[in-house]
Write a protein that holds these residues in place. Structure first.
Motif, PDB file in Angstrom:
ATOM      1  N   ILE A   4       0.865  -1.189   0.000  1.00 20.34           N
ATOM      2  CA  ILE A   4       0.000   0.000   0.000  1.00 20.34           C
ATOM      3  C   ILE A   4       0.896   1.233   0.000  1.00 20.34           C
ATOM      4  O   ILE A   4       1.769   1.387   0.855  1.00 20.34           O
ATOM      5  N   GLY A   5       0.654   2.076  -1.019  1.00 23.70           N
ATOM      6  CA  GLY A   5       1.519   3.237  -1.229  1.00 23.70           C
ATOM      7  C   GLY A   5       2.491   2.957  -2.364  1.00 23.70           C
ATOM      8  O   GLY A   5       3.562   3.546  -2.446  1.00 23.70           O
ATOM      9  N   TYR A  23      10.987   3.463  -2.400  1.00 25.72           N
ATOM     10  CA  TYR A  23      11.171   2.186  -1.718  1.00 25.72           C
ATOM     11  C   TYR A  23      10.026   1.207  -1.988  1.00 25.72           C
ATOM     12  O   TYR A  23      10.245   0.007  -2.057  1.00 25.72           O
ATOM     13  N   SER A  24       8.815   1.723  -2.163  1.00 21.78           N
ATOM     14  CA  SER A  24       7.701   0.817  -2.465  1.00 21.78           C
ATOM     15  C   SER A  24       7.927   0.111  -3.798  1.00 21.78           C
ATOM     16  O   SER A  24       7.638  -1.077  -3.952  1.00 21.78           O
ATOM     17  N   ASN A  25       8.466   0.819  -4.761  1.00 22.24           N
ATOM     18  CA  ASN A  25       8.768   0.257  -6.071  1.00 22.24           C
ATOM     19  C   ASN A  25       9.864  -0.802  -5.957  1.00 22.24           C
ATOM     20  O   ASN A  25       9.742  -1.910  -6.506  1.00 22.24           O
ATOM     21  N   HIS A  49       7.514 -13.984  -4.336  1.00 19.56           N
ATOM     22  CA  HIS A  49       6.291 -13.725  -3.574  1.00 19.56           C
ATOM     23  C   HIS A  49       5.216 -13.209  -4.522  1.00 19.56           C
ATOM     24  O   HIS A  49       5.513 -12.449  -5.449  1.00 19.56           O
ATOM     25  N   GLU A  50       3.990 -13.620  -4.269  1.00 20.90           N
ATOM     26  CA  GLU A  50       2.844 -13.053  -4.973  1.00 20.90           C
ATOM     27  C   GLU A  50       2.654 -11.641  -4.430  1.00 20.90           C
ATOM     28  O   GLU A  50       2.694 -11.421  -3.214  1.00 20.90           O
ATOM     29  N   VAL A  51       2.454 -10.659  -5.320  1.00 18.87           N
ATOM     30  CA  VAL A  51       2.346  -9.265  -4.888  1.00 18.87           C
ATOM     31  C   VAL A  51       1.120  -8.606  -5.514  1.00 18.87           C
ATOM     32  O   VAL A  51       0.870  -8.739  -6.712  1.00 18.87           O
ATOM     33  N   LYS A  52       0.380  -7.912  -4.686  1.00 16.85           N
ATOM     34  CA  LYS A  52      -0.689  -7.017  -5.101  1.00 16.85           C
ATOM     35  C   LYS A  52      -0.235  -5.620  -4.706  1.00 16.85           C
ATOM     36  O   LYS A  52       0.545  -5.463  -3.759  1.00 16.85           O
ATOM     37  N   ALA A  53      -0.700  -4.607  -5.435  1.00 12.85           N
ATOM     38  CA  ALA A  53      -0.235  -3.249  -5.144  1.00 12.85           C
ATOM     39  C   ALA A  53      -1.373  -2.246  -5.285  1.00 12.85           C
ATOM     40  O   ALA A  53      -2.197  -2.345  -6.198  1.00 12.85           O
ATOM     41  N   PHE A  54      -1.377  -1.286  -4.364  1.00 13.51           N
ATOM     42  CA  PHE A  54      -2.339  -0.196  -4.386  1.00 13.51           C
ATOM     43  C   PHE A  54      -1.569   1.113  -4.326  1.00 13.51           C
ATOM     44  O   PHE A  54      -0.653   1.266  -3.511  1.00 13.51           O
ATOM     45  N   GLY A  55      -1.916   2.030  -5.226  1.00 11.88           N
ATOM     46  CA  GLY A  55      -1.257   3.330  -5.246  1.00 11.88           C
ATOM     47  C   GLY A  55      -2.157   4.385  -5.864  1.00 11.88           C
ATOM     48  O   GLY A  55      -3.319   4.123  -6.202  1.00 11.88           O
ATOM     49  N   LEU A  56      -1.608   5.571  -6.056  1.00 12.61           N
ATOM     50  CA  LEU A  56      -2.389   6.679  -6.590  1.00 12.61           C
ATOM     51  C   LEU A  56      -2.451   6.684  -8.114  1.00 12.61           C
ATOM     52  O   LEU A  56      -3.348   7.291  -8.697  1.00 12.61           O
ATOM     53  N   LEU A  98       3.291  -1.266   4.407  1.00 12.14           N
ATOM     54  CA  LEU A  98       2.851   0.121   4.257  1.00 12.14           C
ATOM     55  C   LEU A  98       3.968   1.060   3.826  1.00 12.14           C
ATOM     56  O   LEU A  98       5.063   1.034   4.383  1.00 12.14           O
ATOM     57  N   TYR A  99       3.632   1.899   2.857  1.00 12.09           N
ATOM     58  CA  TYR A  99       4.506   2.980   2.418  1.00 12.09           C
ATOM     59  C   TYR A  99       3.717   4.283   2.385  1.00 12.09           C
ATOM     60  O   TYR A  99       3.805   5.057   1.446  1.00 12.09           O
ATOM     61  N   LEU A 100       2.902   4.488   3.418  1.00  9.86           N
ATOM     62  CA  LEU A 100       2.136   5.725   3.590  1.00  9.86           C
ATOM     63  C   LEU A 100       2.462   6.300   4.954  1.00  9.86           C
ATOM     64  O   LEU A 100       2.503   5.560   5.937  1.00  9.86           O
ATOM     65  N   ASN A 101       2.627   7.627   5.022  1.00 11.64           N
ATOM     66  CA  ASN A 101       2.898   8.210   6.335  1.00 11.64           C
ATOM     67  C   ASN A 101       1.646   8.081   7.204  1.00 11.64           C
ATOM     68  O   ASN A 101       0.549   7.844   6.693  1.00 11.64           O
ATOM     69  N   PRO A 102       1.807   8.176   8.522  1.00  7.59           N
ATOM     70  CA  PRO A 102       0.681   7.936   9.440  1.00  7.59           C
ATOM     71  C   PRO A 102      -0.570   8.763   9.142  1.00  7.59           C
ATOM     72  O   PRO A 102      -1.686   8.257   9.268  1.00  7.59           O
ATOM     73  N   GLN A 103      -0.409  10.017   8.729  1.00  7.75           N
ATOM     74  CA  GLN A 103      -1.566  10.858   8.445  1.00  7.75           C
ATOM     75  C   GLN A 103      -2.374  10.321   7.260  1.00  7.75           C
ATOM     76  O   GLN A 103      -3.581  10.483   7.200  1.00  7.75           O
ATOM     77  N   ARG A 104      -1.725   9.651   6.337  1.00 10.55           N
ATOM     78  CA  ARG A 104      -2.412   9.132   5.148  1.00 10.55           C
ATOM     79  C   ARG A 104      -2.950   7.715   5.356  1.00 10.55           C
ATOM     80  O   ARG A 104      -3.682   7.201   4.522  1.00 10.55           O
ATOM     81  N   GLN A 105      -2.618   7.079   6.472  1.00  6.65           N
ATOM     82  CA  GLN A 105      -3.059   5.698   6.726  1.00  6.65           C
ATOM     83  C   GLN A 105      -4.497   5.601   7.217  1.00  6.65           C
ATOM     84  O   GLN A 105      -5.195   4.634   6.902  1.00  6.65           O
ATOM     85  N   LYS A 106      -4.930   6.573   7.974  1.00  6.70           N
ATOM     86  CA  LYS A 106      -6.222   6.478   8.678  1.00  6.70           C
ATOM     87  C   LYS A 106      -7.400   6.076   7.774  1.00  6.70           C
ATOM     88  O   LYS A 106      -8.198   5.220   8.159  1.00  6.70           O
ATOM     89  N   PRO A 107      -7.542   6.641   6.569  1.00  3.17           N
ATOM     90  CA  PRO A 107      -8.673   6.242   5.725  1.00  3.17           C
ATOM     91  C   PRO A 107      -8.651   4.756   5.318  1.00  3.17           C
ATOM     92  O   PRO A 107      -9.659   4.229   4.855  1.00  3.17           O
ATOM     93  N   TYR A 108      -7.511   4.101   5.518  1.00  4.22           N
ATOM     94  CA  TYR A 108      -7.369   2.715   5.093  1.00  4.22           C
ATOM     95  C   TYR A 108      -7.461   1.712   6.240  1.00  4.22           C
ATOM     96  O   TYR A 108      -7.396   0.500   6.005  1.00  4.22           O
ATOM     97  N   TYR A 109      -7.632   2.169   7.466  1.00  2.00           N
ATOM     98  CA  TYR A 109      -7.683   1.261   8.617  1.00  2.00           C
ATOM     99  C   TYR A 109      -8.708   0.142   8.408  1.00  2.00           C
ATOM    100  O   TYR A 109      -8.392  -1.040   8.521  1.00  2.00           O
ATOM    101  N   ASP A 110      -9.953   0.526   8.137  1.00  2.45           N
ATOM    102  CA  ASP A 110     -11.025  -0.471   8.006  1.00  2.45           C
ATOM    103  C   ASP A 110     -10.761  -1.419   6.836  1.00  2.45           C
ATOM    104  O   ASP A 110     -11.012  -2.619   6.933  1.00  2.45           O
TER     105      ASP A 110
END
Length: 120
Positions: free
Chosen positions: A8-9, A17-19, A30-37, A62-74
């Motif tokens: 994620i990120g 680093y995510s790349n 490893h099998e990899v799935k990826a989510f980004g902008l 995770l490759y998102l800073n803490p402020q950007r993580q919250k919408p993804y918690y659930d």
């Protein structure tokens, strides 16, 4: 047995680093799935820009800073991963507490280091 990892990120930029993590995870088969902008591919891994209902996710890295993580918690909790890796710069005590309440393990570590030292 190789486990499925969700990055994620994910970034299309080769210096991110995510790349690098996506490429390294694939190198280790490893099998990899990826989510980004931005939609695109990193080697043979497509980056999704919509949250997909993936099944069988073992690890979320995770490759998102803490402020950007919250919408993804659930979303992340709903995937029921076995563990979350908080890479450098993503440390988030608030999210640690949420994960503990849902019995999801987490590590504050670097995916690249874990891979290179055989601890992944």
């Amino acid at each position: 047995m190789k486990k499925t990892t969700l990055v994620i990120g994910a970034s299309l930029k080769p210096e991110r680093y995510s790349n690098i993590a996506i490429k390294r995870l694939r190198r280790y088969n490893h099998e990899v799935k990826a989510f980004g902008l931005k939609t695109g591919k990193v080697e043979d891994v497509s980056i999704d820009t919509e949250l997909m209902p993936y099944k069988g996710i073992d690890t979320v890295t995770l490759y998102l800073n803490p402020q950007r993580q919250k919408p993804y918690y659930d979303y992340i909790i709903g995937l029921k991963p076995k563990r979350i890796i908080f890479n450098p710069g993503t440390e988030n005590p608030e999210f640690y507490n949420v994960l503990e309440q849902h019995n999801i393990d987490y590590e504050v570590a670097c995916t690249l280091v874990l891979l290179s030292t055989g601890q992944y």
